[in-house]
Design a protein around this motif. Structure first.
Motif, PDB file in Angstrom:
ATOM      1  N   GLY B  41       0.854  -1.193   0.000  1.00  0.00           N
ATOM      2  CA  GLY B  41       0.000   0.000   0.000  1.00  0.00           C
ATOM      3  C   GLY B  41       0.886   1.237   0.000  1.00  0.00           C
ATOM      4  N   GLU B  64       3.279  -9.054  -1.856  1.00  0.00           N
ATOM      5  CA  GLU B  64       1.957  -8.434  -2.020  1.00  0.00           C
ATOM      6  C   GLU B  64       1.160  -9.306  -2.974  1.00  0.00           C
ATOM      7  OE1 GLU B  64      -0.036  -5.439  -1.142  1.00  0.00           O
ATOM      8  OE2 GLU B  64      -1.373  -6.614  -2.427  1.00  0.00           O
ATOM      9  N   SER B  75     -11.330   7.249  -3.704  1.00  0.00           N
ATOM     10  CA  SER B  75     -12.283   6.173  -4.015  1.00  0.00           C
ATOM     11  C   SER B  75     -13.735   6.595  -3.794  1.00  0.00           C
ATOM     12  CB  SER B  75     -11.970   4.916  -3.194  1.00  0.00           C
ATOM     13  OG  SER B  75     -12.212   5.134  -1.813  1.00  0.00           O
ATOM     14  N   TYR B  92       2.269  -2.100  -9.935  1.00  0.00           N
ATOM     15  CA  TYR B  92       3.539  -2.186  -9.210  1.00  0.00           C
ATOM     16  C   TYR B  92       4.755  -2.239 -10.136  1.00  0.00           C
ATOM     17  CZ  TYR B  92       0.887  -3.214  -4.961  1.00  0.00           C
ATOM     18  OH  TYR B  92       0.053  -3.138  -3.887  1.00  0.00           O
ATOM     19  N   ALA B 153     -16.275  -0.752   2.265  1.00  0.00           N
ATOM     20  CA  ALA B 153     -15.521   0.054   1.291  1.00  0.00           C
ATOM     21  C   ALA B 153     -14.458   0.882   2.001  1.00  0.00           C
ATOM     22  CB  ALA B 153     -16.445   0.929   0.454  1.00  0.00           C
ATOM     23  N   ARG B 186      -8.812   4.424  10.055  1.00  0.00           N
ATOM     24  CA  ARG B 186      -8.178   4.903   8.823  1.00  0.00           C
ATOM     25  C   ARG B 186      -8.893   6.147   8.303  1.00  0.00           C
ATOM     26  NH1 ARG B 186      -7.325   0.683   3.985  1.00  0.00           N
ATOM     27  NH2 ARG B 186      -5.323   0.584   5.061  1.00  0.00           N
ATOM     28  N   CYS B 187      -8.129   7.188   8.007  1.00  0.00           N
ATOM     29  CA  CYS B 187      -8.612   8.425   7.382  1.00  0.00           C
ATOM     30  C   CYS B 187      -9.681   9.168   8.197  1.00  0.00           C
ATOM     31  CB  CYS B 187      -9.138   8.170   5.975  1.00  0.00           C
ATOM     32  SG  CYS B 187      -9.389   9.703   5.045  1.00  0.00           S
ATOM     33  N   SER B 325      -3.329   8.059   7.505  1.00  0.00           N
ATOM     34  CA  SER B 325      -3.599   8.506   6.137  1.00  0.00           C
ATOM     35  C   SER B 325      -2.533   7.957   5.202  1.00  0.00           C
ATOM     36  CB  SER B 325      -3.602  10.039   6.072  1.00  0.00           C
ATOM     37  OG  SER B 325      -2.286  10.557   6.144  1.00  0.00           O
ATOM     38  N   CYS B 359      -4.591  16.072   3.552  1.00  0.00           N
ATOM     39  CA  CYS B 359      -5.686  15.313   2.942  1.00  0.00           C
ATOM     40  C   CYS B 359      -6.663  16.278   2.307  1.00  0.00           C
ATOM     41  CB  CYS B 359      -6.460  14.521   3.993  1.00  0.00           C
ATOM     42  SG  CYS B 359      -5.591  13.085   4.556  1.00  0.00           S
ATOM     43  N   TYR B 360      -7.115  15.958   1.134  1.00  0.00           N
ATOM     44  CA  TYR B 360      -8.179  16.749   0.511  1.00  0.00           C
ATOM     45  C   TYR B 360      -9.464  15.945   0.553  1.00  0.00           C
ATOM     46  CZ  TYR B 360      -4.911  20.237  -1.238  1.00  0.00           C
ATOM     47  OH  TYR B 360      -3.983  21.234  -1.320  1.00  0.00           O
ATOM     48  N   TRP B 408      -2.440  17.042  -5.926  1.00  0.00           N
ATOM     49  CA  TRP B 408      -1.895  16.400  -4.722  1.00  0.00           C
ATOM     50  C   TRP B 408      -1.897  14.878  -4.867  1.00  0.00           C
ATOM     51  CZ3 TRP B 408      -5.467  13.532  -1.738  1.00  0.00           C
ATOM     52  CH2 TRP B 408      -4.920  12.916  -0.614  1.00  0.00           C
ATOM     53  N   LEU B 412       1.218  12.283  -4.890  1.00  0.00           N
ATOM     54  CA  LEU B 412       1.325  11.287  -3.817  1.00  0.00           C
ATOM     55  C   LEU B 412       1.392   9.870  -4.400  1.00  0.00           C
ATOM     56  CD1 LEU B 412       1.349  10.473  -0.839  1.00  0.00           C
ATOM     57  CD2 LEU B 412      -1.151  10.592  -0.850  1.00  0.00           C
TER      58      LEU B 412
HETATM   59  C1  LIG Z   1     -12.614   6.469   1.703  1.00  0.00           C
HETATM   60  C2  LIG Z   1     -11.187   6.745   2.071  1.00  0.00           C
HETATM   61  C3  LIG Z   1     -10.610   7.945   1.719  1.00  0.00           C
HETATM   62  C4  LIG Z   1      -9.287   8.211   2.053  1.00  0.00           C
HETATM   63  N1  LIG Z   1      -8.758   9.419   1.695  1.00  0.00           N
HETATM   64  C5  LIG Z   1      -7.487   9.701   2.016  1.00  0.00           C
HETATM   65  C6  LIG Z   1      -6.924  10.955   1.659  1.00  0.00           C
HETATM   66  O1  LIG Z   1      -7.561  11.834   1.072  1.00  0.00           O
HETATM   67  N2  LIG Z   1      -5.620  11.172   1.983  1.00  0.00           N
HETATM   68  C7  LIG Z   1      -4.866  10.252   2.625  1.00  0.00           C
HETATM   69  O2  LIG Z   1      -3.694  10.519   2.853  1.00  0.00           O
HETATM   70  N3  LIG Z   1      -5.391   9.067   3.009  1.00  0.00           N
HETATM   71  C8  LIG Z   1      -6.669   8.775   2.729  1.00  0.00           C
HETATM   72  N4  LIG Z   1      -7.207   7.556   3.105  1.00  0.00           N
HETATM   73  C9  LIG Z   1      -6.423   6.660   3.982  1.00  0.00           C
HETATM   74  C10 LIG Z   1      -5.442   5.773   3.223  1.00  0.00           C
HETATM   75  O3  LIG Z   1      -6.101   5.060   2.210  1.00  0.00           O
HETATM   76  C11 LIG Z   1      -4.763   4.809   4.189  1.00  0.00           C
HETATM   77  O4  LIG Z   1      -4.309   5.488   5.313  1.00  0.00           O
HETATM   78  C12 LIG Z   1      -3.593   4.124   3.498  1.00  0.00           C
HETATM   79  O5  LIG Z   1      -4.061   3.306   2.473  1.00  0.00           O
HETATM   80  C13 LIG Z   1      -2.745   3.333   4.476  1.00  0.00           C
HETATM   81  O6  LIG Z   1      -1.698   2.720   3.806  1.00  0.00           O
HETATM   82  P1  LIG Z   1      -1.102   1.324   4.267  1.00  0.00           P
HETATM   83  O7  LIG Z   1       0.026   1.069   3.322  1.00  0.00           O
HETATM   84  O8  LIG Z   1      -0.850   1.339   5.713  1.00  0.00           O
HETATM   85  O9  LIG Z   1      -2.278   0.276   4.032  1.00  0.00           O
HETATM   86  P2  LIG Z   1      -2.996  -0.195   2.684  1.00  0.00           P
HETATM   87  O10 LIG Z   1      -3.018   0.898   1.687  1.00  0.00           O
HETATM   88  O11 LIG Z   1      -4.276  -0.810   3.069  1.00  0.00           O
HETATM   89  O12 LIG Z   1      -2.049  -1.322   2.099  1.00  0.00           O
HETATM   90  C14 LIG Z   1      -1.905  -2.556   2.729  1.00  0.00           C
HETATM   91  C15 LIG Z   1      -1.416  -3.548   1.690  1.00  0.00           C
HETATM   92  O13 LIG Z   1      -0.950  -4.711   2.357  1.00  0.00           O
HETATM   93  C16 LIG Z   1      -1.369  -5.848   1.635  1.00  0.00           C
HETATM   94  N5  LIG Z   1      -1.404  -6.951   2.586  1.00  0.00           N
HETATM   95  C17 LIG Z   1      -2.191  -7.096   3.682  1.00  0.00           C
HETATM   96  N6  LIG Z   1      -1.919  -8.249   4.324  1.00  0.00           N
HETATM   97  C18 LIG Z   1      -0.934  -8.861   3.619  1.00  0.00           C
HETATM   98  C19 LIG Z   1      -0.219 -10.087   3.772  1.00  0.00           C
HETATM   99  N7  LIG Z   1      -0.499 -10.930   4.769  1.00  0.00           N
HETATM  100  N8  LIG Z   1       0.740 -10.402   2.869  1.00  0.00           N
HETATM  101  C20 LIG Z   1       1.018  -9.554   1.849  1.00  0.00           C
HETATM  102  N9  LIG Z   1       0.375  -8.376   1.646  1.00  0.00           N
HETATM  103  C21 LIG Z   1      -0.586  -8.045   2.524  1.00  0.00           C
HETATM  104  C22 LIG Z   1      -2.713  -5.461   1.052  1.00  0.00           C
HETATM  105  O14 LIG Z   1      -3.022  -6.230  -0.091  1.00  0.00           O
HETATM  106  C23 LIG Z   1      -2.497  -3.990   0.717  1.00  0.00           C
HETATM  107  O15 LIG Z   1      -2.021  -3.813  -0.592  1.00  0.00           O
HETATM  108  C24 LIG Z   1      -8.532   7.257   2.763  1.00  0.00           C
HETATM  109  C25 LIG Z   1      -9.115   6.044   3.122  1.00  0.00           C
HETATM  110  C26 LIG Z   1     -10.423   5.787   2.788  1.00  0.00           C
HETATM  111  C27 LIG Z   1     -11.029   4.470   3.181  1.00  0.00           C
END
Ligand SMILES: Cc1cc2nc3c(=O)[nH]c(=O)nc-3n(C[C@H](O)[C@H](O)[C@H](O)COP(=O)(O)OP(=O)(O)OC[C@H]3O[C@@H](n4cnc5c(N)ncnc54)[C@H](O)[C@@H]3O)c2cc1C
Lengths: 128, 418
Positions: B41, B64, B75, B92, B153, B186-187, B325, B359-360, B408, B412
């Motif tokens: 992610g 991943e 989204s 990727y 979602a 989250r968010c 975020s 964040c927007y 933005w 990002l």
């Molecule tokens: C509706 C919505 C709007 C948002 N808007 C914003 C915004 O405007 N700005 C902002 O900065 N943030 C926003 N966010 C928050 C942002 O999406 C999250 O904070 C961000 O995705 C966190 O990143 P992460 O890498 O920690 O997790 P994730 O993006 O969830 O990535 C985790 C990854 O790990 C993988 N994974 C999980 N378990 C395993 C495993 N066992 N083995 C291998 N891979 C695995 C998953 O497949 C996934 O690809 C929003 C969130 C939502 C829901």
């Protein structure tokens, strides 16, 4: 701890690991700080769209702009809040990092956020 | 790789535990340091990219299961139809082709922190010198709720399209029920943004009945001014905001949602359950034994777990108290990447790391607001703390902010994945 032969083996392996990576050891000053601009302004300041590109701007330009922003925070300007997060010395480090394309002097981990030697020069920025 | 017997032998030798903080003994010939990242992610992808960018001598393997990342960011605009899935789907490939990250299309299932290996669903064993966990979030169960039927979602992908279908299924004058879990989740502004866009969408399609927002928190968690104003003016008569209201159970066969106050009859719904660190973080014992722990305690100088050496946790799963975020996940990944590069050079982490979030949030189909903050390391407490004067929301949503939002997001996405 008594030096067990097994430990020596591990230590040797670790030493080798570290030696390999040491060529890329102490990061250039300001690199980590400057990387925190990249979420909006692109990796190494090379913005891909819609945001100001920092790569290629001069040190005094970037420094002057940020110092001015944090001195007079306008509520509708997100960047003014960002500028307010950093000390003058940190801003100097970031500005120098972008202006030199990352060719700042390497720092050890204790030196990356110390005040750089050059005195801040206040210049008019293109924001005026 | 280890032979089975050799591993057994090492496991039973006390010397191994004693040397647990050191490197694996079988690494003398192949000297490239190995970083393994679980989860691609915003956190994991940025980490993989920046370690390679800053020291290409370090081997980076990203585990991943998905071929591309579907971003939660933007989204809600896929839900309304303003954007398509392709706009939030990021491949990727660049991590591999441009930065030389090895990508293993598999799911990590277990960690062996003593022998420093990760096992995957397909049966591989992947050895590491440093492991970074970035698996995002997991959800609490709510009695009667099946998220494959009634989407949260709160992870993008098929869930996003299922939510879009919910929105399209609302009959004219119908009731859409949305729930917001107890913070931290989250968010922080995300659910309120979603409520606004659901209401906006229904109004524009002349189907507006009611959007009931059940908030488990005592008040709006983020951008209180922006969202209170939107709820009471822009969406007056449509959005009904109920703070201090928690979903206790769902009976979707009869479309009933029960809260701590009453039972509500809905036409469509979006129930977002309470959140915690990704499954693997929990399974690896990285939450510790404190009752109710949901996020992994880490040292904010390096994001190394305070419980298990050489395992780092970044992004939504970590527990430094910084907002969850994507922007912040990217920021933490860089602090962690810098610490790893320094570690392999025999150096301590940067003693004064900074992170930030921006964040927007779209408020209508044409306007957006923003929320921002800068965090700095506070040596006295050992915590990341907001720098005074940096936590702020936009005074009002504008068209200009709506346009800036795409600039933005593009930057990002690119800084994290390409
Ligand atoms: C509706 C919505 C709007 C948002 N808007 C914003 C915004 O405007 N700005 C902002 O900065 N943030 C926003 N966010 C928050 C942002 O999406 C999250 O904070 C961000 O995705 C966190 O990143 P992460 O890498 O920690 O997790 P994730 O993006 O969830 O990535 C985790 C990854 O790990 C993988 N994974 C999980 N378990 C395993 C495993 N066992 N083995 C291998 N891979 C695995 C998953 O497949 C996934 O690809 C929003 C969130 C939502 C829901």
């Amino acid at each position: 701890m008594k030096a067990h032969p097994k430990h020596l083996g591990r230590l040797a392996a670790l030493a080798l690991l570290l030696a390999t990576a040491a060529a890329h050891g102490a990061p250039p000053a300001g690199r980590l700080l400057a990387s925190q601009c990249a979420q909006c302004h692109g990796t190494n300041g090379q913005a891909v769209a819609g945001m100001e590109k920092l790569a290629g701007e001069s040190e005094s330009e970037i420094y002057g702009e940020l110092i001015k922003m944090k001195a007079n925070i306008k509520p509708d300007e997100i960047m003014h809040r960002q500028a307010a997060g950093y000390s003058d010395a940190q801003i100097r480090l970031m500005a120098r990092y972008f202006a030199t394309g990352g060719r700042t002097t390497a720092t050890s981990s204790t030196g990356s956020s110390t005040t750089p030697s050059t005195r801040p020069t206040r210049r008019k920025s293109h924001d005026d | 790789m280890f032979s089975h017997n050799r591993r057994k032998l090492l496991q039973t030798s006390g010397a191994l535990l004693a040397a647990g903080a050191m490197s694996s003994p079988l690494r003398a010939q192949t000297a490239a340091p190995r970083v393994v990242v679980i989860g691609g992610g915003f956190a994991g992808a940025t980490l993989a990219k920046y370690v390679r960018l800053w020291n290409p001598k370090i081997q980076v393997t990203l585990i991943e299961p998905n071929p591309s990342h579907v971003s939660c960011i933007l989204s809600n605009l896929v839900m309304t139809g303003a954007l398509g899935m392709t706009d939030i789907t990021i491949r990727y490939d660049t991590l591999r082709t441009k930065y030389g990250v090895s990508i293993v299309a598999d799911r990590a299932v277990a960690i062996d922190p003593v022998n420093r290996r990760v096992s995957t669903l397909n049966g591989s064993q992947i050895a590491y010198d440093k492991l970074v966990l970035a698996p995002g979030i997991d959800f609490d169960a709510i009695p009667g709720l099946d998220s494959s039927v009634l989407p949260h979602a709160w992870q993008a992908g098929p869930q996003t399209l299922a939510l879009k279908a919910q929105l399209q299924a609302v009959p004219a004058g119908g009731t859409f029920v949305m729930s917001i879990p107890q913070a931290p989740y989250r968010c922080p502004p995300g659910p309120y943004e979603r409520a606004c866009l659901i209401a906006d969408s229904l109004l524009r399609n002349r189907r507006a009945g009611k959007v009931i927002v059940l908030d488990a928190n005592p008040d709006v968690v983020a951008e209180a001014h922006t969202f209170h104003t939107a709820f009471s003016t822009t969406y007056a008569g449509v959005i009904e905001y109920r703070p201090g209201t928690e979903v206790l159970s769902v009976d979707w066969a009869s479309k009933k949602i029960t809260t701590n106050w009453d039972t509500i009859q809905a036409d469509a719904a979006n129930i977002i359950p309470r959140q915690k660190a990704g499954k693997l973080v929990v399974a690896a014992g990285l939450l510790g034994s404190a009752p109710g722990a949901r996020w992994a305690p880490v040292n904010p100088l390096s994001y190394e777990s305070t419980l298990v050496p050489n395992v780092h946790v970044i992004g939504d799963s970590q527990g430094t108290g910084q907002p969850k975020s994507g922007h912040m996940a990217n920021a933490q990944a860089k602090v962690c990447a810098d610490a790893l590069v320094r570690y392999f050079a025999g150096e301590a982490p940067d003693p004064a790391p900074m992170t930030n979030s921006a964040c927007y949030s779209p408020i209508t189909s044409k306007t957006a607001s923003w929320l921002t903050v800068v965090f700095g390391y506070d040596a006295a407490s050992g915590l990341m703390k907001p720098v005074p004067n940096t936590l702020a929301e936009a005074p009002a949503p504008t068209r200009g902010h709506y346009e800036d939002m795409f600039g933005w997001a593009k930057n990002l996405f690119a800084d994290s994945f390409s």
